[in-house]
Design an enzyme around this catalytic site. Sequence first.
Site, PDB file in Angstrom:
ATOM      1  N   HIS A 358      12.081  34.202  75.574  1.00 22.49           N
ATOM      2  CA  HIS A 358      13.478  34.140  76.009  1.00 22.49           C
ATOM      3  C   HIS A 358      14.054  35.484  76.414  1.00 22.49           C
ATOM      4  CE1 HIS A 358      14.379  29.955  74.787  1.00 22.49           C
ATOM      5  NE2 HIS A 358      13.469  30.175  73.845  1.00 22.49           N
ATOM      6  N   LYS A 538      30.117  35.008  76.461  1.00 23.39           N
ATOM      7  CA  LYS A 538      28.711  35.139  76.063  1.00 23.39           C
ATOM      8  C   LYS A 538      28.656  36.268  75.042  1.00 23.39           C
ATOM      9  CE  LYS A 538      27.891  35.854  80.543  1.00 23.39           C
ATOM     10  NZ  LYS A 538      26.774  34.984  80.832  1.00 23.39           N
ATOM     11  N   ARG A 539      27.491  36.470  74.411  1.00 21.82           N
ATOM     12  CA  ARG A 539      27.386  37.619  73.513  1.00 21.82           C
ATOM     13  C   ARG A 539      27.750  38.905  74.246  1.00 21.82           C
ATOM     14  NH1 ARG A 539      24.877  36.948  68.484  1.00 21.82           N
ATOM     15  NH2 ARG A 539      25.443  39.120  68.277  1.00 21.82           N
ATOM     16  N   LYS A 544      24.755  42.478  79.945  1.00 21.48           N
ATOM     17  CA  LYS A 544      25.590  41.406  80.517  1.00 21.48           C
ATOM     18  C   LYS A 544      26.801  41.979  81.247  1.00 21.48           C
ATOM     19  CE  LYS A 544      24.177  38.150  76.849  1.00 21.48           C
ATOM     20  NZ  LYS A 544      23.564  36.992  77.505  1.00 21.48           N
ATOM     21  N   THR A 646      22.613  29.955  80.281  1.00 23.12           N
ATOM     22  CA  THR A 646      22.866  28.513  80.260  1.00 23.12           C
ATOM     23  C   THR A 646      24.361  28.282  80.436  1.00 23.12           C
ATOM     24  OG1 THR A 646      22.801  28.740  77.851  1.00 23.12           O
ATOM     25  CG2 THR A 646      20.895  27.741  78.902  1.00 23.12           C
ATOM     26  N   LYS A 650      26.689  25.493  82.714  1.00 23.89           N
ATOM     27  CA  LYS A 650      27.828  24.709  82.217  1.00 23.89           C
ATOM     28  C   LYS A 650      29.049  24.920  83.110  1.00 23.89           C
ATOM     29  CE  LYS A 650      25.892  25.464  77.682  1.00 23.89           C
ATOM     30  NZ  LYS A 650      25.867  26.405  76.542  1.00 23.89           N
TER      31      LYS A 650
HETATM   32  C1  NBG Z   1      18.353  34.182  75.549  1.00 25.58           C
HETATM   33  C2  NBG Z   1      18.496  34.783  76.940  1.00 25.58           C
HETATM   34  C3  NBG Z   1      19.278  33.868  77.862  1.00 25.58           C
HETATM   35  C4  NBG Z   1      18.651  32.486  77.845  1.00 25.58           C
HETATM   36  C5  NBG Z   1      18.544  31.990  76.410  1.00 25.58           C
HETATM   37  C6  NBG Z   1      17.883  30.632  76.329  1.00 25.58           C
HETATM   38  C7  NBG Z   1      17.572  35.293  73.497  1.00 25.58           C
HETATM   39  C8  NBG Z   1      16.512  36.101  72.852  1.00 25.58           C
HETATM   40  N1  NBG Z   1      17.433  35.006  74.790  1.00 25.58           N
HETATM   41  O1  NBG Z   1      19.264  34.379  79.168  1.00 25.58           O
HETATM   42  O2  NBG Z   1      19.133  36.032  76.843  1.00 25.58           O
HETATM   43  O3  NBG Z   1      19.413  31.593  78.604  1.00 25.58           O
HETATM   44  O4  NBG Z   1      17.784  32.877  75.640  1.00 25.58           O
HETATM   45  O5  NBG Z   1      16.655  30.632  76.962  1.00 25.58           O
HETATM   46  O6  NBG Z   1      18.515  34.904  72.846  1.00 25.58           O
END
Ligand code: NBG
Length: 801
Positions: A358, A538-539, A544, A646, A650
């Site tokens: 991920h 988002k985080r 980002k 994701t 949405k």
């Molecule tokens: C996150 C990515 C996102 C991705 C999500 C689900 C982690 C380690 N990775 O870009 O930063 O959409 O995983 O795949 O949290």
Amino acid sequence: MKIHSPALTDLSETALRDRIAHHLTYTMGKDQAHASIYDWRMAVSHTIRDLIVEPWFAATRKTYDAQGKRVYYLSMEFLIGRILEDAIINLGLHDKVDAVLRAEGIAFADVIEDEPDAALGNGGLGRLAACFLESMSTLGCPAFGYGIRYEHGLFRQRFEGGRQVETPEDWLNQPHPWEFDRPEARYTIPFKGHVELRDGKAVWHAGEAVYARAYDTPVVGWQGGWANTLRLWGAHPTEVFDLDRFNAGDHTAAAEPEALARTLSRVLYPEDGTESGKELRLKQEFFLTSAALQDILRRFLSEYDDLALLPDKVAIQMNDTHPALAGPELIRLLVDQHGMDWAQAKDIACRCLNYTNHTLLPEALERWSTWLMGRVLPRHMQIIEQIDADHAAATGCAPDLRIVWQDQVHMGPLAFVMAGHVNGVSALHTGLMRDTVFAALDRLYPGRILNQTNGVTPRRWIRLSNPVLSGVITDTIGAGWESDLDRLADLRNHAGDASVIAAIRDAKRANKVAFSNWAKGHMGLDLNPDALFDVQVKRIHEYKRQLMNIFDVIARWHEIRQNPQAAWVPRVKVFGGKAAPGYHTAKSIIRLINDVAEVVNNDPVTGDLLRVVYPANYNVSMAQRLIPMADLSEQISTAGKEASGTGNMKFAMNGALTIGTLDGANVEIRDHVGADNFFLFGMTAEEVQVRYQNPQHAREAILASKSLQEVLQLIVEGRFNPQDPTRYHALVDQTWNHDPFLVASDYDSYRKAQAQVDSAFADPDHWHRLALHNIAGSGYFSSDRTIRGYMVEVWRAQSLL
Ligand code: NBG
């Protein structure tokens, strides 16, 4: 595929009312006159859970009868959020529950809002796992989710003087009505100690141990056709209490075993950035993995007696490397406990296991020192070394491609070597995996890497969170799109229909009004629902680039002040997200956003031409509130850094337009919604790599941008924090001299795209036609499509619906 459960469609309002009343009386012990919202919520939750039990049992029976493959999704995070409304919607009972409650003088929304938001995840990775579970149930894919029942989950965020302050989340303070406690489903999880070689066999004498005990939550799919299980493990002591020590007066020490165990499932580690609690984190990962594998083997052996069949009956998905101990643990169980020989055990493990990557960010690729691994899991350290030796012998690889290298166990290579399939989460990300981080392993194990672009469940993310738009969609293209999201493409046939465009615009406006009311009530802010609502949630992470967004706010503010009479398009800038507690720069960005908000929101010159809103404690419920009202979705990461995203999906399916880079799934979103309906800016992933070669990239970009110089100057002067003007000097300094995620280099391009956004928004018909194309093009991003991909290409599992 039969999806209508007759029991559900036949359920009358009266029958539903009786069931709720029954639980109010006999489960909650309350009479109606004295029941609180909490009592009603619990009574409704128990009623709904009862209704899920039937499809849940039926699914289990069918799974046993079919003797097919089961899928096991191992994840340290399941960011499930609130459950009640999701279950009600999936059972098709929204209108009935609403009517029953209304007749009792209870507001449906109050009952929904009363439920704590289960924050058992950090962000995208955890929410993806939750969407996947729902889709697996919708598709009738027999599956278990395995995770940890964190007592506190991710921290709760507050702002004090603009600073993030963390407090523990307490979702389990109240009884949790969705789970079934399974005291009988319990496994011993050993740690530490030493390994003895006896007659050529390894015997692990553990130094300590805890029990993993199962708590099951049924997860029901669309229209109640199927339910799978989310099995979360709670840690319990193997010896409850040391009575001798207690009697001797040492009361605290007597409770030590209990304290030790509870620590294990107490908190979810905020992944990005913190180093602390390494040993505890490793123990948590093993706790989840070992409990899951013992449970999988027990279930398998209850049905079959030949372990060679395991890969035909079991597919295990490792969600990132967090459960990558699954390889060594499965081998350990097969060899040490079932007497299998090494080669066969390893082969079986490789054919059961798969790994999803991920992120390519180096700091997030897990490594453990061999010292820690050897001390906490001595037997696994031996097994890992043997896997590594086999790997080296089979491939003749260079030392830096070994699993154990420079006294560290590298979990990425371990997961890769032990997996049948390794997948990335967007086309771009999978390509980069193949070309960079895993390029060498890909050559050694060709064909292992494949792509499965992420998706999100349209049940929660459109139908539940955006009922107004859902109504418009159904009125326009007919019912049934929730489980066949490609049908959204039919909306394109209505792009020229003024009444459909107007309906989409009205739906968006209704959501903006609802949010404005919320913001007034909760934050005391006056928002203009006719402004452009621009959202980044988002985080908080440097890659980002929330920093670039707040720079745009500052530039905008400055420009409006210089010429307040010009025809500005009013904007509401919304931010949401948490920073890892130890991540200083991210926390400094949070504070800057709040400081800027304070100045901008109180400036009579800019007035309602510009507002900045940053609600604290962004979570799933907040996402459900914010995503439906967004006109513009900020997906502005440095190209090559966001694996998929994701949230971007949405937003698009709720009719927001994206301003974004060619990163992660943005690339595919743009392909599907059409380049004309997407505000693209910034460098490509390749251009980013080239740009990094220039050590002066930041300075040169700033010197070439008058606007950026002004922004940085305003911050340095302390315009947003006159009491403490040096507060952001380090941040500005970093932007000039280091700028690790190329904010400066993409800034002008970003601002140009923002100007295009303003002109497009000035024509409402045009804008909402673009919105229609975004909704129409987002069918591909249903997690049903993703899960079908996994079922066919990774798991080889069959739907039983
Ligand atoms: C996150 C990515 C996102 C991705 C999500 C689900 C982690 C380690 N990775 O870009 O930063 O959409 O995983 O795949 O949290």
